[in-house]
Design a protein around this motif. Sequence first.
Motif, PDB file in Angstrom:
ATOM      1  N   ALA A  34       0.835  -1.208   0.000  1.00 22.09           N
ATOM      2  CA  ALA A  34       0.000   0.000   0.000  1.00 22.09           C
ATOM      3  C   ALA A  34       0.866   1.253   0.000  1.00 22.09           C
ATOM      4  O   ALA A  34       0.594   2.200  -0.742  1.00 22.09           O
ATOM      5  CB  ALA A  34      -0.930  -0.006   1.214  1.00 22.09           C
ATOM      6  N   LEU A  35       1.929   1.248   0.803  1.00 20.94           N
ATOM      7  CA  LEU A  35       2.830   2.398   0.844  1.00 20.94           C
ATOM      8  C   LEU A  35       3.507   2.610  -0.511  1.00 20.94           C
ATOM      9  O   LEU A  35       3.618   3.742  -0.990  1.00 20.94           O
ATOM     10  CB  LEU A  35       3.871   2.227   1.949  1.00 20.94           C
ATOM     11  N   GLY A  36       3.931   1.531  -1.146  1.00 17.56           N
ATOM     12  CA  GLY A  36       4.542   1.634  -2.464  1.00 17.56           C
ATOM     13  C   GLY A  36       3.596   2.224  -3.497  1.00 17.56           C
ATOM     14  O   GLY A  36       3.987   3.032  -4.340  1.00 17.56           O
ATOM     15  N   GLU A  37       2.337   1.844  -3.420  1.00  9.51           N
ATOM     16  CA  GLU A  37       1.341   2.399  -4.347  1.00  9.51           C
ATOM     17  C   GLU A  37       1.117   3.884  -4.077  1.00  9.51           C
ATOM     18  O   GLU A  37       1.029   4.686  -5.004  1.00  9.51           O
ATOM     19  CB  GLU A  37       0.028   1.633  -4.204  1.00  9.51           C
ATOM     20  N   TRP A  38       1.021   4.267  -2.822  1.00 10.68           N
ATOM     21  CA  TRP A  38       0.730   5.659  -2.456  1.00 10.68           C
ATOM     22  C   TRP A  38       1.859   6.601  -2.843  1.00 10.68           C
ATOM     23  O   TRP A  38       1.620   7.763  -3.148  1.00 10.68           O
ATOM     24  CB  TRP A  38       0.467   5.776  -0.969  1.00 10.68           C
ATOM     25  N   ILE A  39       3.108   6.124  -2.810  1.00 10.30           N
ATOM     26  CA  ILE A  39       4.232   7.014  -3.120  1.00 10.30           C
ATOM     27  C   ILE A  39       4.651   6.937  -4.579  1.00 10.30           C
ATOM     28  O   ILE A  39       5.654   7.520  -4.964  1.00 10.30           O
ATOM     29  CB  ILE A  39       5.442   6.738  -2.199  1.00 10.30           C
ATOM     30  N   GLY A  40       3.885   6.220  -5.385  1.00  8.61           N
ATOM     31  CA  GLY A  40       4.112   6.242  -6.819  1.00  8.61           C
ATOM     32  C   GLY A  40       5.047   5.186  -7.358  1.00  8.61           C
ATOM     33  O   GLY A  40       5.509   5.312  -8.481  1.00  8.61           O
ATOM     34  N   LEU A  41       5.327   4.160  -6.598  1.00  2.00           N
ATOM     35  CA  LEU A  41       6.200   3.085  -7.076  1.00  2.00           C
ATOM     36  C   LEU A  41       5.363   1.986  -7.734  1.00  2.00           C
ATOM     37  O   LEU A  41       5.371   0.831  -7.308  1.00  2.00           O
ATOM     38  CB  LEU A  41       7.022   2.504  -5.926  1.00  2.00           C
ATOM     39  N   CYS A  42       4.595   2.362  -8.750  1.00  2.00           N
ATOM     40  CA  CYS A  42       3.750   1.414  -9.452  1.00  2.00           C
ATOM     41  C   CYS A  42       3.435   1.944 -10.848  1.00  2.00           C
ATOM     42  O   CYS A  42       3.708   3.107 -11.152  1.00  2.00           O
ATOM     43  CB  CYS A  42       2.450   1.171  -8.689  1.00  2.00           C
ATOM     44  N   ARG A  43       2.908   1.078 -11.653  1.00  2.00           N
ATOM     45  CA  ARG A  43       2.414   1.478 -12.963  1.00  2.00           C
ATOM     46  C   ARG A  43       0.899   1.488 -12.913  1.00  2.00           C
ATOM     47  O   ARG A  43       0.293   0.721 -12.181  1.00  2.00           O
ATOM     48  CB  ARG A  43       2.875   0.503 -14.040  1.00  2.00           C
ATOM     49  N   ARG A  44       0.302   2.344 -13.704  1.00  2.00           N
ATOM     50  CA  ARG A  44      -1.159   2.440 -13.785  1.00  2.00           C
ATOM     51  C   ARG A  44      -1.609   1.922 -15.145  1.00  2.00           C
ATOM     52  O   ARG A  44      -1.012   2.234 -16.166  1.00  2.00           O
ATOM     53  CB  ARG A  44      -1.614   3.887 -13.627  1.00  2.00           C
ATOM     54  N   ASN A  45      -2.702   1.136 -15.143  1.00  2.00           N
ATOM     55  CA  ASN A  45      -3.240   0.655 -16.410  1.00  2.00           C
ATOM     56  C   ASN A  45      -4.200   1.699 -16.987  1.00  2.00           C
ATOM     57  O   ASN A  45      -4.315   2.810 -16.464  1.00  2.00           O
ATOM     58  CB  ASN A  45      -3.914  -0.711 -16.235  1.00  2.00           C
ATOM     59  N   ALA A  46      -4.888   1.364 -18.047  1.00  2.00           N
ATOM     60  CA  ALA A  46      -5.780   2.308 -18.733  1.00  2.00           C
ATOM     61  C   ALA A  46      -6.931   2.774 -17.840  1.00  2.00           C
ATOM     62  O   ALA A  46      -7.413   3.903 -17.976  1.00  2.00           O
ATOM     63  CB  ALA A  46      -6.333   1.678 -20.003  1.00  2.00           C
ATOM     64  N   GLU A  47      -7.374   1.935 -16.916  1.00  2.00           N
ATOM     65  CA  GLU A  47      -8.469   2.307 -16.008  1.00  2.00           C
ATOM     66  C   GLU A  47      -7.989   3.112 -14.804  1.00  2.00           C
ATOM     67  O   GLU A  47      -8.777   3.552 -13.991  1.00  2.00           O
ATOM     68  CB  GLU A  47      -9.212   1.053 -15.514  1.00  2.00           C
ATOM     69  N   GLY A  48      -6.685   3.264 -14.648  1.00  2.00           N
ATOM     70  CA  GLY A  48      -6.134   4.006 -13.527  1.00  2.00           C
ATOM     71  C   GLY A  48      -5.842   3.154 -12.314  1.00  2.00           C
ATOM     72  O   GLY A  48      -5.494   3.671 -11.257  1.00  2.00           O
ATOM     73  N   GLU A  49      -5.966   1.845 -12.436  1.00  2.00           N
ATOM     74  CA  GLU A  49      -5.685   0.943 -11.330  1.00  2.00           C
ATOM     75  C   GLU A  49      -4.188   0.642 -11.277  1.00  2.00           C
ATOM     76  O   GLU A  49      -3.529   0.554 -12.305  1.00  2.00           O
ATOM     77  CB  GLU A  49      -6.473  -0.352 -11.497  1.00  2.00           C
ATOM     78  N   ALA A  50      -3.676   0.450 -10.073  1.00  2.00           N
ATOM     79  CA  ALA A  50      -2.251   0.192  -9.889  1.00  2.00           C
ATOM     80  C   ALA A  50      -1.922  -1.258 -10.245  1.00  2.00           C
ATOM     81  O   ALA A  50      -2.589  -2.186  -9.790  1.00  2.00           O
ATOM     82  CB  ALA A  50      -1.844   0.479  -8.461  1.00  2.00           C
ATOM     83  N   VAL A  51      -0.901  -1.425 -11.062  1.00  2.00           N
ATOM     84  CA  VAL A  51      -0.375  -2.749 -11.386  1.00  2.00           C
ATOM     85  C   VAL A  51       1.142  -2.689 -11.218  1.00  2.00           C
ATOM     86  O   VAL A  51       1.733  -1.621 -11.264  1.00  2.00           O
ATOM     87  CB  VAL A  51      -0.741  -3.175 -12.825  1.00  2.00           C
ATOM     88  N   LYS A  52       1.761  -3.827 -10.996  1.00  2.00           N
ATOM     89  CA  LYS A  52       3.207  -3.909 -10.791  1.00  2.00           C
ATOM     90  C   LYS A  52       3.671  -2.975  -9.671  1.00  2.00           C
ATOM     91  O   LYS A  52       4.527  -2.122  -9.851  1.00  2.00           O
ATOM     92  CB  LYS A  52       3.969  -3.595 -12.070  1.00  2.00           C
ATOM     93  N   VAL A  53       3.097  -3.147  -8.498  1.00  2.00           N
ATOM     94  CA  VAL A  53       3.432  -2.305  -7.350  1.00  2.00           C
ATOM     95  C   VAL A  53       4.732  -2.795  -6.723  1.00  2.00           C
ATOM     96  O   VAL A  53       4.899  -3.982  -6.461  1.00  2.00           O
ATOM     97  CB  VAL A  53       2.302  -2.326  -6.303  1.00  2.00           C
TER      98      VAL A  53
END
Length: 147
Positions: free
Chosen positions: A97-116
């Motif tokens: 969750a922390l990795g997603e919040w600080i931007g260490l992830c990719r976003r798909n076309a729907e805006g969902e986090a992938v590869k966190v």
Amino acid sequence: MADEGAAPAVVEEVAAPAVAEATEMSIEDALREVLKTSLFHDGLYRGLHEACKALDRGNALLCCLATDCDQAEITKLIKALCDHHGTKLIEVKSREALGEWIGLCRRNAEGEAVKVVKCSCAVVTDYGEESDALNALLKYLEKGSAE
């Protein structure tokens, strides 16, 4: 043509405050918003190495630490540095969750986090701009330290 340009501006002005006033913000939502704003203003240090350097410099305002960190030494080190420099510490449920919040992830076309990418700690040195999320988070931290 002048009427076409004025109409959308009025709609945007009315819609934005109505959404902001209608929603009640939780602490996690406030933290997520503050982390995103500080990342935008180059005031966020991510990972153990960057976080320790920012804490040692003494210019850290807030430190986020994941509770599911698998190495006790990291937890001890971050807590000791926060205590030594008087930095506010907030614990987050998971590294993912922390990795997603600080931007260490990719976003798909729907805006969902992938590869966190999981992250154990992050440090904020600049909040960026004043916001309701920042005020709610600071009030929560002050109330938590008073207890």
